[in-house]
Enzyme design. Sequence first.
Site, PDB file in Angstrom:
ATOM      1  N   PRO A   1      -8.452  -1.828   7.739  1.00  0.00           N
ATOM      2  CA  PRO A   1      -8.080  -2.225   6.380  1.00  0.00           C
ATOM      3  C   PRO A   1      -9.238  -2.930   5.673  1.00  0.00           C
ATOM      4  O   PRO A   1     -10.183  -3.375   6.332  1.00  0.00           O
ATOM      5  CB  PRO A   1      -6.924  -3.211   6.593  1.00  0.00           C
ATOM      6  CG  PRO A   1      -6.521  -3.081   8.011  1.00  0.00           C
ATOM      7  CD  PRO A   1      -7.659  -2.516   8.754  1.00  0.00           C
TER       8      PRO A   1
ATOM      9  N   GLY B   1     -14.115  -6.754   7.915  1.00  0.00           N
ATOM     10  CA  GLY B   1     -15.450  -7.026   8.442  1.00  0.00           C
ATOM     11  C   GLY B   1     -16.220  -5.804   8.893  1.00  0.00           C
ATOM     12  O   GLY B   1     -17.148  -5.913   9.691  1.00  0.00           O
ATOM     13  N   LYS B   2     -15.891  -4.633   8.367  1.00  0.00           N
ATOM     14  CA  LYS B   2     -16.601  -3.426   8.787  1.00  0.00           C
ATOM     15  C   LYS B   2     -18.049  -3.457   8.326  1.00  0.00           C
ATOM     16  O   LYS B   2     -18.977  -3.235   9.100  1.00  0.00           O
ATOM     17  CB  LYS B   2     -15.892  -2.185   8.231  1.00  0.00           C
ATOM     18  CG  LYS B   2     -14.469  -2.052   8.720  1.00  0.00           C
ATOM     19  CD  LYS B   2     -13.789  -0.821   8.171  1.00  0.00           C
ATOM     20  CE  LYS B   2     -13.568  -0.903   6.669  1.00  0.00           C
ATOM     21  NZ  LYS B   2     -12.675  -1.984   6.254  1.00  0.00           N
ATOM     22  N   THR B   3     -18.227  -3.726   7.046  1.00  0.00           N
ATOM     23  CA  THR B   3     -19.586  -3.798   6.515  1.00  0.00           C
ATOM     24  C   THR B   3     -20.367  -4.908   7.212  1.00  0.00           C
ATOM     25  O   THR B   3     -21.542  -4.753   7.554  1.00  0.00           O
ATOM     26  CB  THR B   3     -19.546  -4.041   5.000  1.00  0.00           C
ATOM     27  OG1 THR B   3     -18.693  -3.074   4.409  1.00  0.00           O
ATOM     28  CG2 THR B   3     -20.920  -3.936   4.390  1.00  0.00           C
TER      29      THR B   3
ATOM     30  N   HIS C   1      18.705 -20.089  -7.622  1.00  0.00           N
ATOM     31  CA  HIS C   1      18.211 -18.824  -7.077  1.00  0.00           C
ATOM     32  C   HIS C   1      17.347 -19.069  -5.836  1.00  0.00           C
ATOM     33  O   HIS C   1      17.567 -18.475  -4.782  1.00  0.00           O
ATOM     34  CB  HIS C   1      17.401 -18.115  -8.182  1.00  0.00           C
ATOM     35  CG  HIS C   1      16.803 -16.805  -7.790  1.00  0.00           C
ATOM     36  ND1 HIS C   1      17.261 -15.613  -8.274  1.00  0.00           N
ATOM     37  CD2 HIS C   1      15.774 -16.503  -6.981  1.00  0.00           C
ATOM     38  CE1 HIS C   1      16.544 -14.625  -7.776  1.00  0.00           C
ATOM     39  NE2 HIS C   1      15.619 -15.143  -6.978  1.00  0.00           N
ATOM     40  N   GLU C   2      16.403 -19.988  -5.962  1.00  0.00           N
ATOM     41  CA  GLU C   2      15.494 -20.231  -4.839  1.00  0.00           C
ATOM     42  C   GLU C   2      16.223 -20.843  -3.648  1.00  0.00           C
ATOM     43  O   GLU C   2      15.971 -20.486  -2.504  1.00  0.00           O
ATOM     44  CB  GLU C   2      14.333 -21.151  -5.265  1.00  0.00           C
ATOM     45  CG  GLU C   2      13.443 -20.578  -6.366  1.00  0.00           C
ATOM     46  CD  GLU C   2      12.876 -19.207  -6.034  1.00  0.00           C
ATOM     47  OE1 GLU C   2      12.715 -18.873  -4.843  1.00  0.00           O
ATOM     48  OE2 GLU C   2      12.608 -18.449  -6.986  1.00  0.00           O
TER      49      GLU C   2
ATOM     50  N   HIS D   1      17.886 -18.158  -1.713  1.00  0.00           N
ATOM     51  CA  HIS D   1      16.961 -17.515  -0.767  1.00  0.00           C
ATOM     52  C   HIS D   1      16.799 -18.375   0.471  1.00  0.00           C
ATOM     53  O   HIS D   1      16.830 -17.888   1.595  1.00  0.00           O
ATOM     54  CB  HIS D   1      15.570 -17.385  -1.404  1.00  0.00           C
ATOM     55  CG  HIS D   1      15.424 -16.243  -2.359  1.00  0.00           C
ATOM     56  ND1 HIS D   1      15.847 -14.974  -2.079  1.00  0.00           N
ATOM     57  CD2 HIS D   1      14.832 -16.178  -3.583  1.00  0.00           C
ATOM     58  CE1 HIS D   1      15.545 -14.177  -3.100  1.00  0.00           C
ATOM     59  NE2 HIS D   1      14.933 -14.879  -4.036  1.00  0.00           N
TER      60      HIS D   1
ATOM     61  N   ASP E   1      13.233  -8.973  -6.346  1.00  0.00           N
ATOM     62  CA  ASP E   1      13.948  -9.044  -5.073  1.00  0.00           C
ATOM     63  C   ASP E   1      14.697  -7.748  -4.813  1.00  0.00           C
ATOM     64  O   ASP E   1      14.669  -7.208  -3.706  1.00  0.00           O
ATOM     65  CB  ASP E   1      14.989 -10.178  -5.109  1.00  0.00           C
ATOM     66  CG  ASP E   1      14.346 -11.541  -5.263  1.00  0.00           C
ATOM     67  OD1 ASP E   1      13.178 -11.680  -4.848  1.00  0.00           O
ATOM     68  OD2 ASP E   1      15.004 -12.453  -5.787  1.00  0.00           O
TER      69      ASP E   1
HETATM   70  P1  ADP Z   1     -14.898  -4.524   4.878  1.00  0.00           P
HETATM   71  O1  ADP Z   1     -14.185  -4.310   6.174  1.00  0.00           O
HETATM   72  O2  ADP Z   1     -14.000  -4.234   3.730  1.00  0.00           O
HETATM   73  O3  ADP Z   1     -16.214  -3.848   4.808  1.00  0.00           O
HETATM   74  P2  ADP Z   1     -16.520  -6.855   4.738  1.00  0.00           P
HETATM   75  O4  ADP Z   1     -17.308  -6.648   5.969  1.00  0.00           O
HETATM   76  O5  ADP Z   1     -17.196  -6.496   3.472  1.00  0.00           O
HETATM   77  O6  ADP Z   1     -15.134  -6.103   4.820  1.00  0.00           O
HETATM   78  O7  ADP Z   1     -16.024  -8.360   4.702  1.00  0.00           O
HETATM   79  C1  ADP Z   1     -16.135  -9.158   3.560  1.00  0.00           C
HETATM   80  C2  ADP Z   1     -16.392 -10.589   3.924  1.00  0.00           C
HETATM   81  O8  ADP Z   1     -15.292 -11.159   4.618  1.00  0.00           O
HETATM   82  C3  ADP Z   1     -17.561 -10.753   4.854  1.00  0.00           C
HETATM   83  O9  ADP Z   1     -18.744 -10.876   4.136  1.00  0.00           O
HETATM   84  C4  ADP Z   1     -17.214 -12.030   5.608  1.00  0.00           C
HETATM   85  O10 ADP Z   1     -17.592 -13.162   4.877  1.00  0.00           O
HETATM   86  C5  ADP Z   1     -15.723 -11.993   5.665  1.00  0.00           C
HETATM   87  N1  ADP Z   1     -15.255 -11.413   6.938  1.00  0.00           N
HETATM   88  C6  ADP Z   1     -14.543 -10.274   7.068  1.00  0.00           C
HETATM   89  N2  ADP Z   1     -14.246 -10.037   8.346  1.00  0.00           N
HETATM   90  C7  ADP Z   1     -14.799 -11.029   9.061  1.00  0.00           C
HETATM   91  C8  ADP Z   1     -14.840 -11.331  10.458  1.00  0.00           C
HETATM   92  N3  ADP Z   1     -14.248 -10.537  11.354  1.00  0.00           N
HETATM   93  N4  ADP Z   1     -15.495 -12.439  10.840  1.00  0.00           N
HETATM   94  C9  ADP Z   1     -16.071 -13.239   9.937  1.00  0.00           C
HETATM   95  N5  ADP Z   1     -16.072 -13.002   8.616  1.00  0.00           N
HETATM   96  C10 ADP Z   1     -15.437 -11.927   8.167  1.00  0.00           C
HETATM   97 ZN    ZN Z   2      14.236 -14.215  -5.826  1.00  0.00          ZN
HETATM   98 MG    MG Z   3     -16.948  -2.670   3.312  1.00  0.00          MG
END
Ligand code: ADP
Ligand code: ZN
Ligand code: MG
Length: 645
Positions: free
Chosen positions: A215, A219-221, A438-439, A442, A515
């Site tokens: 998702p 932290g993929k990038t 309402h709250e 819930h 809701d």
């Molecule tokens: P994506 O998975 O969308 O590429 P990014 O790698 O760009 O996500 O993450 C964005 C920012 O969130 C990173 O620059 C970092 O600061 C933080 N972050 C995301 N995942 C991690 C992680 N596993 N550990 C530490 N920081 C994280």
């Molecule tokens: Zn409500």
């Molecule tokens: Mg990314």
Amino acid sequence: MPVETNNKNSIKPPRWRQFGGSFLILLTLLLLLNFIVPSFFGPRLPQVPYSDFIVQVEAGKVDKAIVGSDRIEYVLKTETPDGEPTEQVLRTTPVAIDLDLPKILREHNVEFAAPPPDQNGWIGTILSWVVPPLIFFGIWGFLMNRQGGGPAALTVGKSKARISSDGSTGVKFTDVAGVDEAKVELEEIVDFLKSADKYTRLGAKIPKGALLVGPPGTGKTLLAKAIAGEAGVPFFSISGSEFIELFVGVGAARVRDLFEQAKKQAPCIVFIDELDALGKSRGGAGGFVGGNDEREQTLNQLLTEMDGFDANTGVIIIAATNRPEVLDPALRRPGRFDRQIVVDRPDKIGREAILKVHARNVKLADDVDLATIAIRTPGFAGADLANLVNEAALLAARQNRQAVIMADFNEAIERLIAGLEKRSRVLNETEKKTVAYHEVGHAIIGALMPGAGKVEKISVVPRGVGALGYTIQMPEEDRFLMIEDEIRGRIATLLGGRSAEEIIFGKVSTGASDDIQKATDLAERAITIYGMSDKLGPVAFEKVQQQFIEGYGNPRRSISPQVAEAIDREVKEILDNAHHIALTILQQNRDLLEETAQELLQKEILEGANLRERLQQAKAPDEMNEWLRSGKLSADQPLLQSILN
Ligand code: ADP
Ligand code: ZN
Ligand code: MG
């Protein structure tokens, strides 16, 4: 020393900036020259009125004249103060076109001629040819600079990959937390690159590509940057969308160029971020949108390139995507991105680790407990946690605190899940009362239902975009499955707000629409996706996304009208039952509802021990337990958000 250099083939913006700048300077110089030069070289002669000139001619004092259309230069015979005869060169400007002039001149024996071609004329001529294009180029260069990029037309076909040599990303594996499995796999890849012969000696093939899947914000990038930081080999990074341009064929050329460069620099890593931008399933929406040609060609080129080099050349391709389901199956075939590395949302321990990473540079007070924060943030990805730490630090700074305290974190969490407080949104008395009941509705139902976590806070302070009040339920643990009774309980909790309004005021407001929407969605999913209906059985009536994309259009399986009707009936039954239960519970706990709502109206926010004690008094009717009783396992939806408006 970490150095970041631009790929040598790409046009560097700074050079263009200089180029455009020097153009402008050159231009100004030439323009100035245009005005200065003639007056510099042209003779500076005393100017005489035209009438005087005529008088002098008629007096026979003029010897020679050069008659131009806009000036006349002539030699006047005069005497020095001592009476010696001498000559003086003078100038006059003729009036209009004096057609009589030649006649007069001839009559008085003046030697006259037209001026020789202008000495300085060539400069003017050249300038008139050179200046307009220069102005054009100057403006063009200027605009290019302002856009901050080189001229697009010149970079067509060149890869835009940024190459960074070892460590230049400044990110290490220690900066990434909570994704340990992914890290182990990637460390292996780094090892391949560092000591390739260890593997090739045994005849093992180094994997060509790895695909990071997960998702957004997990932290993929960041992981890819960490690989570059650790591996100590050149690292090309490019985003999938950068391949796609206006012109068909450009993307393919870029892919070719990128791989050519990578092969020259092997061993190295090529990182393609957001692969889905270019690797979307071919033919999916084909023919209908049009203009898929470019993407298809680019993708084909990528596939060809990935097949085209030997596994052991030492080029490893890492790609990242958060939408693996839309990727072309051909990309995931062995020999291409044969390794899929899942980078998932972190669990509780992972979240704590990530919080630690981001809290390294933040001054924390003693009362801050990162483990508790981790518990309270289920479903948060790494990016959310980074944001959370920053929000908390900002809040503390705004209060001029020496360190960030736990309360800052709590407020920051609320901000992230419910939006900013909007005290400026003033409700009238009736509205406020409605929202309060309402709250509390819930909250009472939520406190009695299984699995939904404890109710932490009720508030009638408007927040976020649409919430007039809100109730926060925090799960005590990470949950990845929802049991059937929990789904029912959740639906009843969602309907609790509206039920309270019905009981107290005898009529309902528009405040429950969200809701009801959520409750209906959940009920429908229970039946069409999770197969929870006894009548309809374990049949999936919805296609999951991938099938939806590969097939055409319809997210529902083709079903007979009778089944469609049955689905609708079942959904309604679930909702009706939940509504009935919510009403029953609130009627039995009416006193509690009244008291709590009145206190909420006074205090605006109820939380902590006070709220817990109150909600503990809520009694569950026998009917409820009967209704909940059922043991079937279900749902694969993690409980991400627990906020009720
Ligand atoms: P994506 O998975 O969308 O590429 P990014 O790698 O760009 O996500 O993450 C964005 C920012 O969130 C990173 O620059 C970092 O600061 C933080 N972050 C995301 N995942 C991690 C992680 N596993 N550990 C530490 N920081 C994280
Ligand atoms: Zn409500
Ligand atoms: Mg990314």
